[in-house]
Every structure is written in structure tokens, then in C-alpha cells.
Design an enzyme around this catalytic site. Sequence first.
Site, short mmCIF file in Angstrom:
data_model
loop_
_atom_site.label_atom_id
_atom_site.label_comp_id
_atom_site.label_asym_id
_atom_site.label_seq_id
_atom_site.Cartn_x
_atom_site.Cartn_y
_atom_site.Cartn_z
CD1 TRP A 142 61.21 8.19 66.16
CD2 TRP A 142 59.01 7.88 66.49
NE1 TRP A 142 61.05 7.43 67.30
CE2 TRP A 142 59.72 7.21 67.52
CE3 TRP A 142 57.62 7.81 66.49
CZ2 TRP A 142 59.08 6.50 68.53
CZ3 TRP A 142 56.99 7.11 67.50
CH2 TRP A 142 57.71 6.47 68.51
CG ASN A 186 51.71 4.11 51.74
OD1 ASN A 186 51.84 4.27 52.95
ND2 ASN A 186 52.45 3.25 51.06
CD1 TRP A 213 65.01 11.16 68.49
CD2 TRP A 213 65.33 11.37 66.30
NE1 TRP A 213 64.76 9.93 67.93
CE2 TRP A 213 64.94 10.03 66.56
CE3 TRP A 213 65.57 11.72 64.97
CZ2 TRP A 213 64.82 9.06 65.58
CZ3 TRP A 213 65.44 10.75 63.98
CH2 TRP A 213 65.07 9.44 64.29
CD1 TRP A 238 52.14 -3.89 53.82
CD2 TRP A 238 53.24 -3.45 55.73
NE1 TRP A 238 53.49 -4.04 53.59
CE2 TRP A 238 54.18 -3.77 54.74
CE3 TRP A 238 53.68 -3.14 57.02
CZ2 TRP A 238 55.55 -3.79 55.00
CZ3 TRP A 238 55.05 -3.15 57.28
CH2 TRP A 238 55.97 -3.48 56.28
CD1 TRP A 272 54.01 8.97 61.56
CD2 TRP A 272 56.02 9.89 61.21
NE1 TRP A 272 53.81 10.12 60.85
CE2 TRP A 272 55.03 10.72 60.62
CE3 TRP A 272 57.35 10.27 61.11
CZ2 TRP A 272 55.35 11.90 59.95
CZ3 TRP A 272 57.67 11.46 60.43
CH2 TRP A 272 56.67 12.25 59.87
CD GLU A 295 50.04 -1.60 50.74
OE1 GLU A 295 50.21 -1.01 51.82
OE2 GLU A 295 50.99 -1.95 50.01
C1 LIG Z 1 54.31 7.83 58.12
C2 LIG Z 1 53.02 7.10 57.82
C3 LIG Z 1 51.88 7.37 58.57
C4 LIG Z 1 50.68 6.69 58.31
N1 LIG Z 1 49.56 6.98 59.07
C5 LIG Z 1 48.41 6.31 58.85
C6 LIG Z 1 47.26 6.57 59.63
O1 LIG Z 1 47.26 7.38 60.56
N2 LIG Z 1 46.11 5.88 59.32
C7 LIG Z 1 46.06 4.97 58.31
O2 LIG Z 1 45.00 4.38 58.07
N3 LIG Z 1 47.16 4.68 57.58
C8 LIG Z 1 48.32 5.33 57.80
N4 LIG Z 1 49.42 5.04 57.04
C9 LIG Z 1 49.36 3.94 56.07
C10 LIG Z 1 48.96 4.34 54.64
O3 LIG Z 1 49.71 5.43 54.20
C11 LIG Z 1 47.47 4.68 54.52
O4 LIG Z 1 46.70 3.65 55.11
C12 LIG Z 1 47.07 4.79 53.05
O5 LIG Z 1 47.82 5.79 52.42
C13 LIG Z 1 45.59 5.10 52.96
O6 LIG Z 1 45.21 5.26 51.62
P1 LIG Z 1 44.24 4.25 50.90
O7 LIG Z 1 43.05 4.04 51.73
O8 LIG Z 1 44.05 4.75 49.52
O9 LIG Z 1 45.11 2.92 50.91
P2 LIG Z 1 45.15 1.65 49.97
O10 LIG Z 1 46.47 1.63 49.31
O11 LIG Z 1 43.96 1.55 49.11
O12 LIG Z 1 45.14 0.45 51.04
C14 LIG Z 1 43.93 -0.08 51.58
C15 LIG Z 1 43.93 0.02 53.08
O13 LIG Z 1 44.98 -0.75 53.64
C16 LIG Z 1 45.47 -0.10 54.80
N5 LIG Z 1 46.88 0.26 54.57
C17 LIG Z 1 47.44 0.59 53.39
N6 LIG Z 1 48.76 0.81 53.55
C18 LIG Z 1 49.03 0.61 54.84
C19 LIG Z 1 50.21 0.69 55.62
N7 LIG Z 1 51.40 0.98 55.09
N8 LIG Z 1 50.10 0.46 56.95
C20 LIG Z 1 48.92 0.13 57.50
N9 LIG Z 1 47.78 0.05 56.82
C21 LIG Z 1 47.83 0.28 55.50
C22 LIG Z 1 44.64 1.14 55.02
O14 LIG Z 1 43.60 0.82 55.91
C23 LIG Z 1 44.12 1.42 53.62
O15 LIG Z 1 42.92 2.14 53.61
C24 LIG Z 1 50.65 5.72 57.28
C25 LIG Z 1 51.80 5.45 56.54
C26 LIG Z 1 52.96 6.13 56.79
C27 LIG Z 1 54.19 5.83 55.96
#
Ligand SMILES: Cc1cc2nc3c(=O)[nH]c(=O)nc-3n(C[C@H](O)[C@H](O)[C@H](O)COP(=O)(O)OP(=O)(O)OC[C@H]3O[C@@H](n4cnc5c(N)ncnc54)[C@H](O)[C@@H]3O)c2cc1C
Length: 471
Positions: A357, A339, A304, A275, A380, A272
Site C-alpha cells: 500500500w 472517493n 507484498w 472521517w 490506503w 465525510e
Molecule cells: C486510497 C484513498 C486515498 C485518499 N487520499 C486522500 C488525500 O490525499 N486527500 C484527501 O483530502 N482525501 C483523500 N481521500 C479521501 C477522499 O477520497 C477525498 O477526500 C474525496 O474524494 C475528496 O472529494 P470531495 O472533496 O468531493 O469530497 P466530499 O465527498 O465532498 O467530502 C467533503 C470533504 O470531506 C473530506 N473527506 C471525504 N471523504 C473522506 C475520507 N474518506 N477520508 C478523509 N476525508 C474525507 C475531504 O476533505 C472532502 O473534501 C482518500 C481516500 C482513499 C480511499
Amino acid sequence: MHHLVWFRSDLRVADNPALYEACQSGAIVSAIYIDCPAQWQEHGRAPIQRDFLERNLNSLAEQLALLGIPLTLLTTDYFSEVPELLAAYIKEQKVTALYANRELGIDERRRDKALQATLDEQVAVRVFNGDCVLAHGSITTRSGDMYKVFTPFAKTWLSQLRATGYRLLPRPNIQGAALTASRIRLEGKTTSSQAWPAGEAAAHQALTTFCQQSLLDYGELRDYPAQASTSQLSPYLALGVLSPNQCLAAIEAELGQLPFSRGEQGFMWLNELIWREFYRHLLVAFPRLSMSKAFKPDTEALQWNYDKTDFAAWCEGQTGYPIIDAAMRCLHKTGWMHNRLRMIVASFLTKDLHIDWRWGEAHFMATLIDGELAANNGGWQWAAGTGADAAPYFRVFNPTTQGERFDSQGDFIRQWLPELAQVPAKYIHTPHQWLSQHQPDHNYPLPMVDHARARLHAIAMFDALKDKESA
Ligand SMILES: Cc1cc2nc3c(=O)[nH]c(=O)nc-3n(C[C@H](O)[C@H](O)[C@H](O)COP(=O)(O)OP(=O)(O)OC[C@H]3O[C@@H](n4cnc5c(N)ncnc54)[C@H](O)[C@@H]3O)c2cc1C
């Protein structure tokens, strides 16, 4: 010699390359933060994040004061005014070198470029990577281009990390007698972020607790929103209160080593973080992503829907699909969303309601405590089928089966939809028949669209693009 550290989205003292290098220079060090409230609004960022920013700035000011470094707050409306303001401050304070960590959005990069042009040549400007484990531009294909899909990017990222390791910087040494930090107040914050403890110590505590308690189960449990098994560190990473290097160090501390391949313990969480880096590298390589443009240019022609009533039903959690409604109401109440739910609601908005989107991206940005351009835009566009994604455009999430799979007993749904509190697990994802028999005066809406038909419409929208190409 007077060296100035300009804090931006790196609100931490430890593992902060700009601060660390300034403190190594032997010069007098001071720090600055420039608040641009009108720019903040123009970028559509959330009031809850602004409150969190203020609280973290105060915590940073206290930490810097302990090191003998004063933090000054300057305020001006827009980024465009920053170069002149900062150049004047630098002149007045007789600053000889400016230190900062790179920011990646196009407006931030333009601001920094304009500053370079405004500053006196005698002022040295030193810019660092404080935001990614591996700096943007360092992970490329053999021909030197940025990867357009995640898997090969991650492969190269991992092999480079294995080869070079990562650089984790300590807190800088004390620079002088401890100071008293004066209170920083930002205008325009209306939503409290108190549910999230502020500051580096709190972020590290959360990181350590997560690694000790949840890292090993993360791969198995991360998709179940009722379990709260993800780290919830995103608000700290978004403002740079925590660095990704610190996350890697915490994984290593817990497991004794970093996991480099799928199947190894802890790998799914590291994945993650990759990502996160992927989307940040993309943002730099493709400036159009910062300008509300699709990653896949041909998808700009998609037709859209711009129906405000449909959009409002989604925003307010009144779609008639329990998992969508619970997720959206959780977002509005807490400023955060799991997520898996972000993926489901984004798919619903774009593929079931066929809404642009960009509307969803803006709504997330305006409500999320962790809103940040790269991940939000990446997420998105991934969901909408316009982004850097290898999956076919006909991948459309079914909101009912997604709910059944990831919230099978409806625990998450019941937490956020009191009107469904009595509905048994068997009916929780399709509650209407049960409601009409047992709670006839219920006020839960009927599904606003028929998913099967909406899915076909979404596919037809993309097929129309292909027809256009071949015409
Ligand atoms: C439509 C959509 C919009 C999103 N908008 C944001 C946003 O504005 N800000 C944001 O930080 N994340 C965003 N995410 C990614 C992700 O959903 C969140 O980072 C995550 O849910 C944060 O929860 P966590 O800290 O418990 O993540 P964990 O699962 O614990 O992951 C650890 C860290 O990895 C990073 N991460 C995890 N998943 C992703 C991912 N898919 N893409 C990029 N980084 C990731 C984050 O920094 C996160 O804190 C988005 C995802 C989607 C599908």
C-alpha cells in the site's frame, strides 16, 4: 510590539485562529510563509498541488494586503533549517510573539518543537487548532485513549459538537492602510492547477454552490463518479484555504441546523467531514502513521509484491479492468479522483496485485492536487486491511461488479478510455469479447490478473499472519 503570524497549511484570512488572535492583540501584525522545496519533494507531494499552493499564496497575500498585513516569503530547503532561519528573522524584525495553527504530521511537529527550543524565551509562541472542528486529543474513549475505529469516534464527536458547538471566527479587522502584495513565485511546479480557481472567495463560492445544489442528494448520489455530485472541495481543505468550520456553517446556512444523526438531511456529507477529523486525530495519536508504518503492527509481516511492471500497469491505467483504468487515467489528467474510485483502485493494487500500500500511497501523493498525509494514509491503510478499520480483512472489492454498480452505463469509463468509446453498456465492464468481435485491432489490454484467484491469494496472505501468531 510586533506579532508575527506563521502561515502553514491554513492559507485563509477568515476563520483562522492564529491570524485572528494576533490581530486582536493590538500589536503590529505581519505574516510569513516558509517554503521548503526539498522537504516538499521528500514528502513526495504533487507538482499540481505546488502550483495550487503558489496560486493560493498569492491570493492570501492580496487578502492580507487589504488588511494592511504584509506577507513575507522565506525559503530554505528542509524543515530542519527552519528553526534557525525563523529565529534569526524574529530577532531581526524584533518580533515579540509568534502565532501559528498546529500542523499534525510528525516532521512538522518535530520542526515546531525544535523551533521552541531555538527561540529566545522572551518570544511568546501561541499555537491554535485551525485544522479540525474539534481539536485532536479532545475526542477520546472513557479511559482517555484515541478511538481505533470510526463509528464510536463519530458518535462521541457528534455528541461533543452538540454539547459545545463550533467556533467560527470572522475575518480580522483591518490593521492598517492597504498594501500592495508582491508576487510570490515558488520553484519546481510543472503541472498547471488552473482548472481549480484559487483563493478563499472561489472556495466559498464552490462550497455555497455545493450546499445549495447537491447537499440534499449527496447521500444518494455520492458513489457515482459520472455524476460529479461530491463537493470537490478537498484541494481547498488540504491547503486550509477553507476550514471545516466553514463547511459546518454552510450546512447550517442551507438547512437551518446541523444534522446530528444518520437519516437527517445533509448528514452523509457531515459524516465525510468526520472521517477527515478521524484520520487527523489518528495521525497525532499514532505517530507511526507518519512514518510509513502500518496501523496494525502485525500486518507489517505481510508478504507484498514489489513487481514494477505490475505497478506501472496500474499507474498508467493499463490493467484491463475498465473502471480501474478510467480512474487512473482521470487521476493523471486532472490530479483528482472520486472517493469511490480511490477505494476501488486502492483495493485493486493491494488485494488484486498484492502490491504494498505504501507504493500506492506515494503515487497518490505525487499526483493528487488534494494530497494530504492523514486522509491519504488513512484511505490506503483502510483499503489494504492494515489500518484503523472494523471491517474484516477478507473484504476485497471486485473491480468488475464495483464498475457495474457505480458506473452501470459506463459513462465514466468512456470519458477516460477512448478505446472503449464504442462498447455498448452491456459489455463495458467486460469488453474483450465484444472488442474481439467488433474491433479486432483494438489495443485495450486483457485483464492482467484473474480477480477470483487474486482475491484468494490476498486472503491467504492475511491468513498466514494468523498462522504466524498462533505458531
Ligand atoms: C486510497 C484513498 C486515498 C485518499 N487520499 C486522500 C488525500 O490525499 N486527500 C484527501 O483530502 N482525501 C483523500 N481521500 C479521501 C477522499 O477520497 C477525498 O477526500 C474525496 O474524494 C475528496 O472529494 P470531495 O472533496 O468531493 O469530497 P466530499 O465527498 O465532498 O467530502 C467533503 C470533504 O470531506 C473530506 N473527506 C471525504 N471523504 C473522506 C475520507 N474518506 N477520508 C478523509 N476525508 C474525507 C475531504 O476533505 C472532502 O473534501 C482518500 C481516500 C482513499 C480511499
